[in-house]
Motif scaffolding. Sequence first.
Motif, mmCIF file in Angstrom:
data_model
loop_
_atom_site.group_PDB
_atom_site.id
_atom_site.type_symbol
_atom_site.label_atom_id
_atom_site.label_comp_id
_atom_site.label_asym_id
_atom_site.label_seq_id
_atom_site.Cartn_x
_atom_site.Cartn_y
_atom_site.Cartn_z
ATOM 1 N N HIS A 170 -63.749 49.333 36.937
ATOM 2 C CA HIS A 170 -63.121 48.015 36.838
ATOM 3 C C HIS A 170 -61.653 48.097 37.256
ATOM 4 O O HIS A 170 -61.024 49.162 37.189
ATOM 5 C CB HIS A 170 -63.189 47.483 35.397
ATOM 6 C CG HIS A 170 -64.498 46.842 35.063
ATOM 7 N ND1 HIS A 170 -64.846 45.581 35.473
ATOM 8 C CD2 HIS A 170 -65.546 47.302 34.347
ATOM 9 C CE1 HIS A 170 -66.057 45.286 35.033
ATOM 10 N NE2 HIS A 170 -66.498 46.321 34.345
ATOM 11 N N TYR A 171 -61.133 46.951 37.671
ATOM 12 C CA TYR A 171 -59.710 46.830 37.963
ATOM 13 C C TYR A 171 -59.092 45.865 36.966
ATOM 14 O O TYR A 171 -59.597 44.756 36.765
ATOM 15 C CB TYR A 171 -59.483 46.319 39.390
ATOM 16 C CG TYR A 171 -59.787 47.344 40.457
ATOM 17 C CD1 TYR A 171 -58.841 48.294 40.831
ATOM 18 C CD2 TYR A 171 -61.029 47.375 41.082
ATOM 19 C CE1 TYR A 171 -59.113 49.246 41.805
ATOM 20 C CE2 TYR A 171 -61.320 48.319 42.057
ATOM 21 C CZ TYR A 171 -60.360 49.243 42.413
ATOM 22 O OH TYR A 171 -60.643 50.188 43.372
ATOM 23 N N LEU A 172 -57.999 46.294 36.347
ATOM 24 C CA LEU A 172 -57.243 45.430 35.452
ATOM 25 C C LEU A 172 -56.049 44.888 36.223
ATOM 26 O O LEU A 172 -55.233 45.659 36.733
ATOM 27 C CB LEU A 172 -56.761 46.204 34.226
ATOM 28 C CG LEU A 172 -57.836 46.943 33.411
ATOM 29 C CD1 LEU A 172 -57.181 47.719 32.281
ATOM 30 C CD2 LEU A 172 -58.857 45.959 32.872
ATOM 31 N N SER A 173 -55.934 43.593 36.302
ATOM 32 C CA SER A 173 -54.834 42.973 37.040
ATOM 33 C C SER A 173 -53.788 42.476 36.048
ATOM 34 O O SER A 173 -54.026 41.507 35.312
ATOM 35 C CB SER A 173 -55.357 41.808 37.890
ATOM 36 O OG SER A 173 -56.277 42.283 38.859
ATOM 37 N N LEU A 174 -52.638 43.152 36.023
ATOM 38 C CA LEU A 174 -51.554 42.788 35.113
ATOM 39 C C LEU A 174 -50.413 42.121 35.877
ATOM 40 O O LEU A 174 -50.286 42.255 37.094
ATOM 41 C CB LEU A 174 -51.044 44.024 34.373
ATOM 42 C CG LEU A 174 -52.076 44.785 33.536
ATOM 43 C CD1 LEU A 174 -51.414 45.940 32.795
ATOM 44 C CD2 LEU A 174 -52.792 43.868 32.559
ATOM 45 N N ARG A 175 -49.532 41.436 35.115
ATOM 46 C CA ARG A 175 -48.404 40.723 35.727
ATOM 47 C C ARG A 175 -47.325 41.707 36.173
ATOM 48 O O ARG A 175 -47.184 42.805 35.621
ATOM 49 C CB ARG A 175 -47.790 39.752 34.731
ATOM 50 C CG ARG A 175 -48.739 38.747 34.124
ATOM 51 C CD ARG A 175 -48.001 37.917 33.080
ATOM 52 N NE ARG A 175 -47.376 38.782 32.078
ATOM 53 C CZ ARG A 175 -46.520 38.343 31.155
ATOM 54 N NH1 ARG A 175 -46.187 37.066 31.120
ATOM 55 N NH2 ARG A 175 -45.986 39.180 30.283
ATOM 56 N N TYR A 176 -46.545 41.294 37.151
ATOM 57 C CA TYR A 176 -45.408 42.114 37.579
ATOM 58 C C TYR A 176 -44.335 42.182 36.492
ATOM 59 O O TYR A 176 -43.561 43.141 36.437
ATOM 60 C CB TYR A 176 -44.802 41.545 38.873
ATOM 61 C CG TYR A 176 -45.456 42.117 40.119
ATOM 62 C CD1 TYR A 176 -45.048 43.338 40.645
ATOM 63 C CD2 TYR A 176 -46.502 41.443 40.741
ATOM 64 C CE1 TYR A 176 -45.660 43.869 41.769
ATOM 65 C CE2 TYR A 176 -47.123 41.963 41.863
ATOM 66 C CZ TYR A 176 -46.697 43.186 42.381
ATOM 67 O OH TYR A 176 -47.313 43.712 43.493
ATOM 68 N N GLU A 177 -44.322 41.187 35.602
ATOM 69 C CA GLU A 177 -43.375 41.210 34.482
ATOM 70 C C GLU A 177 -43.632 42.401 33.556
ATOM 71 O O GLU A 177 -42.748 42.824 32.796
ATOM 72 C CB GLU A 177 -43.460 39.908 33.681
ATOM 73 C CG GLU A 177 -42.918 38.682 34.408
ATOM 74 C CD GLU A 177 -43.985 37.974 35.227
ATOM 75 O OE1 GLU A 177 -44.933 38.663 35.703
ATOM 76 O OE2 GLU A 177 -43.877 36.743 35.398
ATOM 77 N N ASP A 178 -44.861 42.949 33.601
ATOM 78 C CA ASP A 178 -45.226 44.069 32.713
ATOM 79 C C ASP A 178 -45.178 45.415 33.427
ATOM 80 O O ASP A 178 -45.757 46.396 32.944
ATOM 81 C CB ASP A 178 -46.635 43.832 32.162
ATOM 82 C CG ASP A 178 -46.740 42.536 31.385
ATOM 83 O OD1 ASP A 178 -45.808 42.245 30.612
ATOM 84 O OD2 ASP A 178 -47.738 41.815 31.563
#
Length: 268
Positions: A170-178
Amino acid sequence: MDNSNYFHYIEIISTITTCIIIAIILHKSITQIENQIYNNKKIDNASASIIAQLSRISIGICILFVILKSFNIDTSTLATFGGLSTIAITFAARELLSNILGGLILTSDKSFKVGDWIATKGVEGTVTHIGLRKTILMTFDKRPIYVPNSAFLEQPVINPSRMTNRRIKHYLSLRYEDFDKIGVIEKDIKKYLKNHDEIDNNQIVIVALDKLNENSIDILIYCFTLTTDWAYFHSIQSSILIGINNIIKAHNAEFAYPTRTILLNKNE
């Protein structure tokens, strides 16, 4: 009717009767042996079925020649004719012979057995029968597919039933803020997977930053479960994804979603 003809007919009737009795005894013996093999889980049932069919055919041919011999029919001429007929049939029914050969090869190399889930030539399903000419697959929506045995000689066969593990990817897509939290999040997720009872730690476990996309930072989750059971695997995968989500929340991080920043000129 003279005595010689009388005794000759008696001899023919006796021969035919004896052949029928022998055929019945051998048929019952083959059936009994076949049933015993079916009850022995160490032996492939498909191989036993094909061998039994070939044995019955061989016995039938032998008995036929004995009966013909009793009628003083020249079996050598018949055999010669049979040989010529075989050549003609070989050219006329090449596909049939190819399927029979495929069935014999399938039972000898044991690429799959009855009960295995396989995929080949754009079809997949559970093997329910392996015969001399065709193999029957039952799809997940319970539709039977009849596959000629020759197809297995020409196409690769995938046998997921013999897999050792099932993969989670799986790929987890996180925000650039994190972005600054990525390192610690990766570390905690990997520790979580390493300590999970259903994850095979003898296989590779990867938790790593993989891509910098337009709207997200993608972390790759890659590992293998101990179970190969399809339904149980999905239960484990669901539990793991929920656990990973809890780790992300614990670090006050969030999943990314497509965003656009619009700059407005106040002077206009």
